[in-house]
Design a protein around this motif. Structure first.
Motif, mmCIF file in Angstrom:
data_model
loop_
_atom_site.group_PDB
_atom_site.id
_atom_site.type_symbol
_atom_site.label_atom_id
_atom_site.label_comp_id
_atom_site.label_asym_id
_atom_site.label_seq_id
_atom_site.Cartn_x
_atom_site.Cartn_y
_atom_site.Cartn_z
ATOM 1 N N ASN A 58 0.818 -1.220 0.000
ATOM 2 C CA ASN A 58 0.000 0.000 0.000
ATOM 3 C C ASN A 58 0.854 1.273 0.000
ATOM 4 O O ASN A 58 0.467 2.281 -0.588
ATOM 5 C CB ASN A 58 -0.933 0.004 1.208
ATOM 6 N N THR A 59 2.011 1.217 0.645
ATOM 7 C CA THR A 59 2.887 2.387 0.717
ATOM 8 C C THR A 59 3.491 2.698 -0.648
ATOM 9 O O THR A 59 3.484 3.853 -1.098
ATOM 10 C CB THR A 59 4.012 2.154 1.740
ATOM 11 N N PHE A 60 4.016 1.675 -1.299
ATOM 12 C CA PHE A 60 4.688 1.886 -2.577
ATOM 13 C C PHE A 60 3.706 1.959 -3.747
ATOM 14 O O PHE A 60 3.956 2.665 -4.729
ATOM 15 C CB PHE A 60 5.691 0.754 -2.840
ATOM 16 N N PHE A 61 2.607 1.210 -3.655
ATOM 17 C CA PHE A 61 1.654 1.099 -4.774
ATOM 18 C C PHE A 61 0.235 1.288 -4.232
ATOM 19 O O PHE A 61 -0.518 0.320 -4.070
ATOM 20 C CB PHE A 61 1.813 -0.264 -5.460
ATOM 21 N N PRO A 62 -0.138 2.535 -3.935
ATOM 22 C CA PRO A 62 -1.421 2.791 -3.267
ATOM 23 C C PRO A 62 -2.642 2.394 -4.093
ATOM 24 O O PRO A 62 -3.696 2.107 -3.520
ATOM 25 C CB PRO A 62 -1.385 4.303 -3.015
ATOM 26 N N ASN A 63 -2.503 2.349 -5.412
ATOM 27 C CA ASN A 63 -3.624 1.992 -6.277
ATOM 28 C C ASN A 63 -3.485 0.525 -6.687
ATOM 29 O O ASN A 63 -3.241 0.197 -7.831
ATOM 30 C CB ASN A 63 -3.628 2.901 -7.505
#
Length: 252
Positions: free
Chosen positions: A217-222
């Motif tokens: 979620n931090t690196f790739f929120p979508n």
């Protein structure tokens, strides 16, 4: 570096990167199922398959290799998919060149650090004396002393080739052995990719856990995360139909 690749199909471009000890051929059967809708580029990463070998081997140079490949092929923006080591490569690429990624698919790897866990494989591969073996069976017999699973041995021995002097490794075994720590490196902190991202994980694999979701979620929120039932780390070989279904649904 000019990477070796196979190209098939028609439609929007989709680049696929294999994992450690692998090659472009590992994803050929998956690509055949997708070729009616996408132009597939199956790439041999450096030190693997028929691509050039180099003493430089880390995710920074592999991401740069991918950028150079896209520039040479005139690809402004593509779908990207990578498995394991290839997944780390495409994640690094998306953080560095987000404007060149339409959608991202990461197969059975998370952004975190992984400790080295390929010791027995490397010991077995290095134990094979290419100067004395006379057949692939002899190579397999030697490898079996270190690796009991026949499927893993068959996968590894796909990198055993021949030239006029005898057997050769298509992988750069000395450099991989020396720099194996680089494969487990975590993504560099501070960046993120906001584009659509699908994480495909084998439900029976230890590579992606519920505890990895915060990092994802931090690196790739979508992001979306899908666990493939009855699949381990080689989910594309164990459950190809399920992988194709999820890829089609996400890219659509």
């Amino acid at each position: 570096m000019q990477l070796n690749f196979k190209k098939l199909g028609a439609g929007k471009p989709l680049i696929i990167l294999h994992g450690l000890f692998g090659s472009a051929d590992n994803w050929f059967s998956i690509s055949k199922e997708l070729k009616d809708n996408y132009t597939l580029y199956l790439i041999d990463q450096r030190n693997h398959g028929d691509s050039p070998q180099s003493t430089e081997w880390n995710y920074e140079v592999m991401a740069s290799d991918l950028k150079e490949f896209m520039d040479k092929e005139g690809l402004e923006k593509t779908y990207l998919m990578g498995h394991s080591m290839g997944g780390k490569t495409v994640m690094n690429f998306a953080l560095k060149f987000p404007e060149k990624v339409e959608k991202l698919i990461v197969a059975d790897i998370a952004p975190r650090y992984y400790p080295v866990h390929h010791q027995s494989i490397l010991e077995g591969l290095n134990a094979i004396d290419l100067k004395t073996i006379q057949s692939r069976k002899e190579a397999d017999d030697e490898l079996a002393k270190y690796i009991s699973e026949m499927g893993i041995r068959q996968f590894l021995l796909k990198s055993l080739g021949r030239d006029s002097d005898g057997f050769i490794w298509k992988i750069n075994l000395p450099v991989i052995t020396e720099k194996i720590n680089n494969v487990g490196e975590a993504l560099p902190e501070g960046g993120s990719f906001d584009g659509p991202t699908l994480f495909l994980a084998g439900a029976n694999s230890a590579y992606v856990q519920q505890s990895d979701l915060d990092d994802i979620n931090t690196f790739f929120p979508n992001n979306e995360v899908e666990f493939i039932a009855d699949a381990g780390h080689w989910l594309h070989a164990e459950q190809p139909d399920a992988v194709v279904k999820e890829v089609r649904k996400f890219l659509k």
